[in-house]
Scaffold this motif. Structure first.
Motif, PDB file in Angstrom:
ATOM      1  N   GLU A   1      26.699   1.964  86.055  1.00 36.54           N
ATOM      2  CA  GLU A   1      27.928   1.158  86.080  1.00 36.54           C
ATOM      3  C   GLU A   1      28.485   0.890  84.684  1.00 36.54           C
ATOM      4  O   GLU A   1      29.701   0.900  84.483  1.00 36.54           O
ATOM      5  CB  GLU A   1      27.652  -0.168  86.792  1.00 36.54           C
ATOM      6  N   ASP A   2      27.611   0.669  83.719  1.00 37.68           N
ATOM      7  CA  ASP A   2      28.072   0.331  82.372  1.00 37.68           C
ATOM      8  C   ASP A   2      28.239   1.559  81.488  1.00 37.68           C
ATOM      9  O   ASP A   2      28.422   1.422  80.273  1.00 37.68           O
ATOM     10  CB  ASP A   2      27.099  -0.646  81.709  1.00 37.68           C
TER      11      ASP A   2
ATOM     12  N   TRP B   1      29.853   5.784  81.071  1.00 40.45           N
ATOM     13  CA  TRP B   1      30.925   6.688  81.486  1.00 40.45           C
ATOM     14  C   TRP B   1      30.663   8.061  80.878  1.00 40.45           C
ATOM     15  O   TRP B   1      29.938   8.201  79.892  1.00 40.45           O
ATOM     16  CB  TRP B   1      32.274   6.154  81.017  1.00 40.45           C
TER      17      TRP B   1
ATOM     18  N   LYS C   1      30.290   2.542  78.141  1.00 35.98           N
ATOM     19  CA  LYS C   1      31.730   2.387  78.298  1.00 35.98           C
ATOM     20  C   LYS C   1      32.327   1.623  77.118  1.00 35.98           C
ATOM     21  O   LYS C   1      31.684   0.737  76.542  1.00 35.98           O
ATOM     22  CB  LYS C   1      32.044   1.646  79.599  1.00 35.98           C
TER      23      LYS C   1
ATOM     24  N   THR D   1      35.243  -3.695  85.598  1.00 35.18           N
ATOM     25  CA  THR D   1      35.004  -2.247  85.579  1.00 35.18           C
ATOM     26  C   THR D   1      35.777  -1.530  86.674  1.00 35.18           C
ATOM     27  O   THR D   1      35.609  -0.323  86.858  1.00 35.18           O
ATOM     28  CB  THR D   1      33.498  -1.968  85.764  1.00 35.18           C
ATOM     29  N   GLN D   2      36.616  -2.249  87.396  1.00 33.77           N
ATOM     30  CA  GLN D   2      37.299  -1.658  88.536  1.00 33.77           C
ATOM     31  C   GLN D   2      38.683  -1.128  88.200  1.00 33.77           C
ATOM     32  O   GLN D   2      39.101  -0.108  88.737  1.00 33.77           O
ATOM     33  CB  GLN D   2      37.411  -2.701  89.669  1.00 33.77           C
TER      34      GLN D   2
ATOM     35  N   LEU E   1      38.074   2.710  85.257  1.00 37.13           N
ATOM     36  CA  LEU E   1      36.653   2.991  85.421  1.00 37.13           C
ATOM     37  C   LEU E   1      35.979   3.442  84.136  1.00 37.13           C
ATOM     38  O   LEU E   1      34.774   3.316  83.988  1.00 37.13           O
ATOM     39  CB  LEU E   1      36.465   4.064  86.499  1.00 37.13           C
TER      40      LEU E   1
ATOM     41  N   LYS F   1      36.361   2.200  81.227  1.00 38.25           N
ATOM     42  CA  LYS F   1      36.240   1.117  80.249  1.00 38.25           C
ATOM     43  C   LYS F   1      35.705  -0.138  80.914  1.00 38.25           C
ATOM     44  O   LYS F   1      35.792  -0.307  82.125  1.00 38.25           O
ATOM     45  CB  LYS F   1      37.608   0.808  79.617  1.00 38.25           C
ATOM     46  N   ILE F   2      35.175  -1.007  80.070  1.00 36.65           N
ATOM     47  CA  ILE F   2      34.812  -2.359  80.509  1.00 36.65           C
ATOM     48  C   ILE F   2      35.808  -3.303  79.857  1.00 36.65           C
ATOM     49  O   ILE F   2      35.863  -3.408  78.618  1.00 36.65           O
ATOM     50  CB  ILE F   2      33.376  -2.725  80.101  1.00 36.65           C
TER      51      ILE F   2
END
Length: 766
Positions: free
Chosen positions: A479-480, A482, A493, A645-646, A649, A651-652
């Motif tokens: 999740e964190d 990319w 990210k 994160t939504q 995607l 980037k945070i």
């Protein structure tokens, strides 16, 4: 191939051409027999005899030879069979097709047969071929070696060509079986007719020319390959990497220099090379014309007979040599009556004048001896030790092709260790794939209706990676993380927030500038606090408004920088309370203006309810309500920093989550309610007389304020992350500047530029 319809006497066999290799093999057998007959240790006091027949490499001719030797007479000598043959064993045949026929003829007589060149895997069936032995490894090992070779060099797209016989058919079946579960695919399968057909051969060559497969595996005999390759050269086809079976990988007929441009680099598995010390000299003493006296060994050798004299590459001849010695050692053990253990233990001893072929077969199964430190024996299926040399066709010093040993295959070693190749010695190893390998960052997508080796390389989607070649699927990053630009590695990210970049610096400058202008106006009003225009506009409320506006300008700074727990709580609460204070002051001023001009007679009591204390109370109560809403918000569900994160995607986006959405909109709604009430009251007082009537300016300022915040709502909802913070900061600055300029710009203009209008007489004109 003569017509054998049994209605007339068969014509004598006549072979076309002369095969120097086969003649050399026959002479090797003669040499071995002579050595054995001269040996004092092996079969002492016994003499071996032999008869040699030429099958002309055709099964039917081999059948006639087998029948003739069983009869004991030449075909031409007698019209009918007479007596039994003293034959104990047969050395041969060379081709698998011929060996099948001869072995089946010999089987009822239980005469053992040792082949030196028949490698078909079909002979492992002991029910069909119980008397068959061979000193060449069977094709199960050869196809296993070829499969490992294809995998080793990543030749995943190959063509198969075979001869029209059992050898080719069984070899191709075995290779396809070995290739199951590997990445190697077969582009095409073609068959060279047993009776060579040039038109069919040209069709095969056209398939080879058009195919993208650059590696061709051939299971065929030398006799079939010779005309095929000559036609292949005439078609001027190049760029093919040939993988040769042992049947033609050492064929001297292809060593001429004209073959090199088309066959150079050929690689294959040859029979293990051996050394026969006396063979070279022995061949020089043999005169092919038997009616002439033997040669002295000093005669000049004709060029066309150089292949016959070539003993530097004795492979098949060495097998012949081992086969003869296997018969001799077995016969020696039989005569010594050394039965060992087995089904014929009590029947396997023989007298010298009464030897049966089946007794020799038993001892062949049990025999074990050494030639030049090489162990020779047979397993239960009649096969010998599976060992091959890996040969590569390279250009020699004279331009001819040389067979260079570049490795070995030992079938007795553990799986995965059988094949050993010295790759630095190999010449010309091309690429032969249907589709190029998919690099990291992409995955394989098999084409519909095509072999699995034919595929397209599809780049991984954003957020997915493949870090291996020819990945079947892409892996989703955590999740964190990319995917990088190459889609090969997951990287952390990028974290974004409204920092001190170009946008953040611009908002900071505007915020500080607004605060400075407000302080400057405050200073002007304070310096001119005793003038009419300052006093008549309720200087105390003006100072309150300027103080609140200064805080409003500075509030936008809290929206810039990395969100923290404290900064998130301070953002909305500080902004809402300061704006509520500012609007409350304006509301108080609006009420005073409206009350002052609606009092109809002197001494009206309405103004006593809007004195300084009452004004402060209105401001305090109005602001306190907002403070209570904010306190409840902070206690129940306060804003907090949240990684988004939504929205994007890759980037945070660090943002401040409002926590309680109800509280957030209540805060904004309360400010909107204050501004709307202030707008309505100021709108009602806009037509009242007097140069000091502020109702018009308050109306206009509230109009700007409401317009800004009404535009803010959809912009804030649709803006992502740090842009949402920028939108809110911009709305704060825009509404603050609107209030500042609408309420105080006209007064500063009079105070600084039109001091003559800053008098009681001017203000009382109306």
């Amino acid at each position: 191939m003569p017509d054998l319809n049994c209605t007339y006497r068969a014509l004598p066999v006549k072979c076309n051409g002369f095969d120097p290799r086969a003649f050399r093999w026959a002479q090797t057998m003669r040499l071995a027999v002579e050595e054995i007959n001269q040996s004092a240790d092996l079969l002492p006091n016994y003499t071996l005899g032999y008869k040699i027949f030429d099958s002309c490499a055709y099964p039917l001719t081999g059948m006639r030879a087998a029948l003739a030797v069983l009869n004991g007479l030449s075909e031409r000598d007698s019209p009918m069979c007479q007596g039994a043959s003293p034959l104990l064993a047969v050395i041969g045949e060379s081709g698998s097709a011929q060996s099948i026929v001869v072995s089946r003829i010999l089987q009822p007589f239980r005469i053992p047969m040792i082949s030196y060149f028949s490698s078909c895997a079909c002979f492992t069936d002991r029910k069909q071929y119980p008397t068959f032995f061979r000193v060449i490894p069977n094709d199960d090992y050869q196809v296993k070696a070829i499969a490992q070779l294809l995998v080793r060099f990543n030749w995943t797209w190959v063509g198969l060509v075979r001869g029209d016989h059992e050898y080719g058919r069984f070899a191709v079946q075995g290779l396809l079986r070995e290739l199951q579960g590997t990445k190697v695919c077969v582009a095409y399968q073609e068959m060279i007719p047993l009776l060579y057909n040039r038109q069919r051969a040209l069709e095969i060559m056209e398939v080879m020319r058009l195919s993208s497969a650059k590696v061709v595996v051939v299971f065929s005999a030398e006799g079939e390959m010779t005309p095929f390759l000559r036609d292949y050269m005439m078609q001027n086809i190049t760029g093919i990497q040939w993988v040769a079976s042992e049947a033609w990988v050492t064929a001297s007929v292809f060593t001429a220099s004209e073959f090199y441009p088309y066959l150079g680099g050929t690689i294959g598995f040859g029979i293990q090379k051996g050394h026969i010390s006396r063979l070279s000299f022995y061949l020089q003493t043999i005169n092919p014309r038997s009616l002439l006296p033997p040669c002295s060994g000093q005669e000049p050798l004709l060029e066309q007979h150089s292949a016959y004299m070539n003993t530097s590459n004795t492979r098949v001849a060495y097998n012949v040599y081992k086969a003869v010695y296997a018969v001799a050692h077995s016969l020696h053990n039989l005569l010594l009556c050394q039965p060992g253990t087995g089904p014929f233990q009590n029947k396997s001893c023989a007298q010298s004048n009464n030897i049966h072929p089946w007794q020799l077969q038993y001892y062949l199964q049990e025999v074990e001896f050494k030639i030049a430190e090489e162990k020779v024996n047979f397993d239960l299926k009649g096969d010998s030790i599976p060992y091959f040399d890996v040969l590569n066709w390279q250009r020699g010093k004279g331009g001819n092709i040389e067979f260079v040993n570049v490795g070995s295959f030992d079938g007795t070693k553990p799986a995965g260790e059988e094949l050993v190749i010295q790759e630095d010695r190999i010449m010309w190893v091309p690429v032969s794939v249907c589709s190029a390998s998919c690099l990291p960052g992409s995955r394989k997508a098999v084409r519909r209706g095509e072999p699995v080796c034919c595929f397209d390389c599809v780049p991984c989607d954003s957020g997915k990676i493949s870090n291996q070649t020819n990945s079947i699927e892409c892996t989703l990053c955590p999740e964190d993380f990319w995917s990088n630009n190459d889609r090969a590695v997951c990287i952390p990210k990028k974290v974004e927030f409204l920092g001190y970049d170009s946008l953040g610096i611009a908002l900071t400058v505007i915020s500080v500038m607004g605060a400075c202008i407000t302080i400057a106006v405050f200073a002007v009003f304070f310096y001119h606090r005793n003038t009419v225009i300052v006093r008549i506009n309720n200087s105390e409320l003006s100072f309150f408004i300027l103080f609140a506006l200064t805080l409003c300008f500075l509030c936008s700074l809290v929206f810039i920088g990395k969100p923290t727990f404290w900064s998130c709580m301070l953002r909305h609460t500080a902004f809402s309370i300061t704006f509520s204070l500012c609007i409350s002051c304006i509301l108080g001023k609006t009420l005073v203006v409206l009350a002052a001009f609606t009092a109809t007679r002197p001494g009206d009591n309405i103004m006593k309810w809007l004195g300084p204390k009452q004004q402060r109370t209105i401001i305090f109560v109005s602001t306190l309500i907002q403070v209570i809403i904010c306190a409840t918000w902070l206690i129940d569900d306060p804003p907090f920093p949240s990684p988004n994160t939504q929205y994007e995607l890759s980037k945070i986006i660090l943002e401040c989550s409002v926590g309680s959405s109800i509280a957030f909109w209540c805060v904004l709604g309360y400010i909107g309610l204050q501004a709307s009430l202030c707008f309505v009251l100021a709108f009602l007082a806009r037509r009242l007389p007097g140069n000091f009537n502020e109702a018009k300016f308050i109306t206009f300022s509230m109009l700007i304020f409401c317009a800004v915040w009404l535009a803010f709502i959809p912009a804030y909802v649709s803006s992502p992350g740090n842009y949402a913070d920028a939108v809110e900061s911009f709305a704060i600055l825009a509404s603050s500047f609107g209030l500042l300029f609408c309420l105080f710009a006209p007064k500063c203009y009079i105070i600084l530029l039109k001091p003559k209008k800053n008098t009681k007489q001017h203000l009382m004109v109306k």
